[in-house]
Scaffold this motif. Structure first.
Motif, PDB file in Angstrom:
ATOM      1  N   GLU A 141      16.447 -35.524  17.868  1.00 24.61           N
ATOM      2  CA  GLU A 141      15.326 -36.158  17.294  1.00 24.61           C
ATOM      3  C   GLU A 141      14.035 -35.149  17.247  1.00 24.61           C
ATOM      4  N   ASN A 142      14.520 -33.906  16.820  1.00 27.75           N
ATOM      5  CA  ASN A 142      13.437 -32.741  16.379  1.00 27.75           C
ATOM      6  C   ASN A 142      12.448 -33.302  15.473  1.00 27.75           C
ATOM      7  N   PHE A 143      11.169 -33.079  16.017  1.00 30.55           N
ATOM      8  CA  PHE A 143       9.978 -33.663  15.350  1.00 30.55           C
ATOM      9  C   PHE A 143       9.967 -33.173  13.770  1.00 30.55           C
ATOM     10  N   ILE A 144      10.212 -31.921  13.491  1.00 34.92           N
ATOM     11  CA  ILE A 144      10.084 -31.428  12.204  1.00 34.92           C
ATOM     12  C   ILE A 144      11.300 -31.563  11.366  1.00 34.92           C
ATOM     13  N   LEU A 145      12.467 -31.225  12.096  1.00 39.34           N
ATOM     14  CA  LEU A 145      13.675 -31.126  11.123  1.00 39.34           C
ATOM     15  C   LEU A 145      14.683 -32.191  11.125  1.00 39.34           C
ATOM     16  N   VAL A 146      14.298 -33.164  11.945  1.00 45.67           N
ATOM     17  CA  VAL A 146      15.051 -34.476  11.915  1.00 45.67           C
ATOM     18  C   VAL A 146      13.845 -35.571  11.577  1.00 45.67           C
ATOM     19  N   LYS A 147      12.809 -35.701  12.226  1.00 45.33           N
ATOM     20  CA  LYS A 147      11.583 -36.670  11.891  1.00 45.33           C
ATOM     21  C   LYS A 147      10.930 -36.356  10.796  1.00 45.33           C
ATOM     22  N   PHE A 148      11.106 -34.972  10.626  1.00 42.64           N
ATOM     23  CA  PHE A 148      10.006 -34.651   9.459  1.00 42.64           C
ATOM     24  C   PHE A 148       8.524 -34.952   9.745  1.00 42.64           C
ATOM     25  N   LYS A 185       5.145 -15.571   9.103  1.00 47.73           N
ATOM     26  CA  LYS A 185       5.117 -14.615  10.111  1.00 47.73           C
ATOM     27  C   LYS A 185       5.666 -15.130  11.451  1.00 47.73           C
ATOM     28  N   LEU A 186       6.541 -14.509  12.162  1.00 46.00           N
ATOM     29  CA  LEU A 186       7.145 -15.139  13.538  1.00 46.00           C
ATOM     30  C   LEU A 186       5.975 -15.204  14.407  1.00 46.00           C
ATOM     31  N   ASP A 187       5.036 -14.045  14.467  1.00 45.25           N
ATOM     32  CA  ASP A 187       4.201 -14.075  15.690  1.00 45.25           C
ATOM     33  C   ASP A 187       3.169 -15.223  15.620  1.00 45.25           C
ATOM     34  N   THR A 188       2.889 -15.443  14.415  1.00 45.94           N
ATOM     35  CA  THR A 188       1.962 -16.660  13.834  1.00 45.94           C
ATOM     36  C   THR A 188       2.574 -17.930  14.386  1.00 45.94           C
ATOM     37  N   ALA A 189       3.974 -17.991  13.851  1.00 49.53           N
ATOM     38  CA  ALA A 189       4.568 -19.284  14.054  1.00 49.53           C
ATOM     39  C   ALA A 189       4.863 -19.507  15.567  1.00 49.53           C
ATOM     40  N   LEU A 190       5.066 -18.568  16.208  1.00 53.01           N
ATOM     41  CA  LEU A 190       5.229 -18.626  17.641  1.00 53.01           C
ATOM     42  C   LEU A 190       3.776 -19.080  18.472  1.00 53.01           C
ATOM     43  N   GLY A 191       2.834 -18.532  18.074  1.00 51.56           N
ATOM     44  CA  GLY A 191       1.529 -18.818  18.508  1.00 51.56           C
ATOM     45  C   GLY A 191       1.189 -20.314  18.089  1.00 51.56           C
ATOM     46  N   MET A 192       1.383 -20.698  17.003  1.00 50.94           N
ATOM     47  CA  MET A 192       1.210 -22.304  16.606  1.00 50.94           C
ATOM     48  C   MET A 192       1.964 -23.113  17.332  1.00 50.94           C
ATOM     49  N   PHE A 210       9.126 -28.244  18.338  1.00 49.61           N
ATOM     50  CA  PHE A 210       8.294 -27.931  17.455  1.00 49.61           C
ATOM     51  C   PHE A 210       8.326 -26.323  17.408  1.00 49.61           C
ATOM     52  N   THR A 211       8.161 -25.739  18.638  1.00 50.51           N
ATOM     53  CA  THR A 211       8.312 -24.267  18.491  1.00 50.51           C
ATOM     54  C   THR A 211       9.599 -23.753  18.077  1.00 50.51           C
ATOM     55  N   LEU A 212      10.708 -24.443  18.330  1.00 51.01           N
ATOM     56  CA  LEU A 212      11.929 -23.761  18.079  1.00 51.01           C
ATOM     57  C   LEU A 212      12.252 -23.966  16.649  1.00 51.01           C
ATOM     58  N   ALA A 213      11.743 -24.898  16.037  1.00 51.67           N
ATOM     59  CA  ALA A 213      12.055 -25.301  14.638  1.00 51.67           C
ATOM     60  C   ALA A 213      11.242 -24.316  13.954  1.00 51.67           C
ATOM     61  N   ILE A 214      10.049 -23.885  14.148  1.00 48.04           N
ATOM     62  CA  ILE A 214       8.905 -23.156  13.335  1.00 48.04           C
ATOM     63  C   ILE A 214       9.265 -21.814  13.501  1.00 48.04           C
ATOM     64  N   THR A 215       9.872 -21.422  14.827  1.00 49.24           N
ATOM     65  CA  THR A 215      10.077 -19.717  15.052  1.00 49.24           C
ATOM     66  C   THR A 215      11.426 -19.541  14.470  1.00 49.24           C
ATOM     67  N   LEU A 216      12.283 -20.311  14.296  1.00 47.26           N
ATOM     68  CA  LEU A 216      13.487 -20.207  13.602  1.00 47.26           C
ATOM     69  C   LEU A 216      13.328 -20.110  12.221  1.00 47.26           C
ATOM     70  N   LEU A 270      18.370 -26.331   4.590  1.00 46.50           N
ATOM     71  CA  LEU A 270      19.487 -25.963   5.428  1.00 46.50           C
ATOM     72  C   LEU A 270      19.216 -26.015   6.768  1.00 46.50           C
ATOM     73  N   LEU A 271      18.277 -25.677   7.201  1.00 41.79           N
ATOM     74  CA  LEU A 271      18.045 -25.651   8.677  1.00 41.79           C
ATOM     75  C   LEU A 271      17.925 -27.236   9.234  1.00 41.79           C
ATOM     76  N   ALA A 272      17.303 -28.111   8.261  1.00 38.05           N
ATOM     77  CA  ALA A 272      17.273 -29.486   8.519  1.00 38.05           C
ATOM     78  C   ALA A 272      18.781 -30.007   8.953  1.00 38.05           C
ATOM     79  N   LEU A 273      19.538 -29.519   7.762  1.00 39.15           N
ATOM     80  CA  LEU A 273      20.965 -30.084   7.608  1.00 39.15           C
ATOM     81  C   LEU A 273      21.709 -29.754   9.236  1.00 39.15           C
ATOM     82  N   ALA A 274      21.350 -28.461   9.539  1.00 43.03           N
ATOM     83  CA  ALA A 274      22.015 -28.047  10.788  1.00 43.03           C
ATOM     84  C   ALA A 274      21.534 -28.836  11.951  1.00 43.03           C
TER      85      ALA A 274
END
Length: 194
Positions: A19-26, A38-45, A148-154, A183-187
């Protein structure tokens, strides 16, 4: 006690994968697309959202159970929760501006938008809907932030790599980002059988 630990494990797996908030629940798509270049900005967010979700879960649970429910004001949950979340985000924003100005500048307009990030509000409302106790609420908020962090950093790492790859001009930039997000959401939806 064993059942309680199993319920926490279920919350962890659901918030991260099924039930990932971004990739499943949107929920929270705006910062997902905006801050993931950028990865560092995404990780910070992701860290900022995780912190806000955890604190907001605790604060909204307390507001709901000690103010709204006893005063029969449950219909005010959304308004009260948004006020609590906005206050927490202001504190985080002031902290980042003073202590980590580079991250504050990199997050830009997306930092104050955490206030209206539907993922943060969703955590607070789902805590009430699922009738979680205090510990479960805070844990769900924390795990939701980790998801959220997992999805945005991936997604940020995929976007960084796709910027360097050779692809047709029509797919450069936003089209490639949207295809990658799909594709990430499908995964992640593949975990729904867990």
């Amino acid at each position: 006690m064993n059942e309680y630990i199993q319920s926490l494990l279920g919350i962890l797996l659901a918030a991260l994968l099924t039930e990932n908030f971004i990739l499943v629940k949107f929920y929270g798509i705006c910062p997902f697309m905006g801050v993931s270049k950028k990865l560092d900005t995404a990780l910070g967010m992701g860290v900022a959202v995780t912190f806000v979700m955890s604190i907001a879960s605790a604060a909204t649970w307390l507001v709901n159970n000690f103010i709204l429910v006893p005063m029969d004001l449950e219909y005010m949950q959304t308004v009260a929760f948004i006020l609590v979340i906005a206050s927490i985000v202001q504190v985080v924003e002031m902290f980042l501006k003073k202590k980590i100005p580079a991250l504050y500048d990199a997050l830009g307009i997306y930092l104050p938008l955490i206030t209206t990030n539907c993922a943060v509000l969703a955590v607070a409302l789902l805590n009430v809907q699922k009738d979680y106790d205090f510990l479960q609420s805070v844990f769900f908020g924390f795990c939701g932030g980790l998801g959220f962090t997992l999805a945005i950093t991936l997604f940020a790492s995929i976007r960084e790599r796709s910027e360097k790859c050779d692809c047709p001009k029509a797919f450069k930039g936003t089209p490639m980002a949207l295809i990658s997000a799909g594709l990430l959401a499908l995964a992640f939806m593949g975990f729904s059988g867990l």
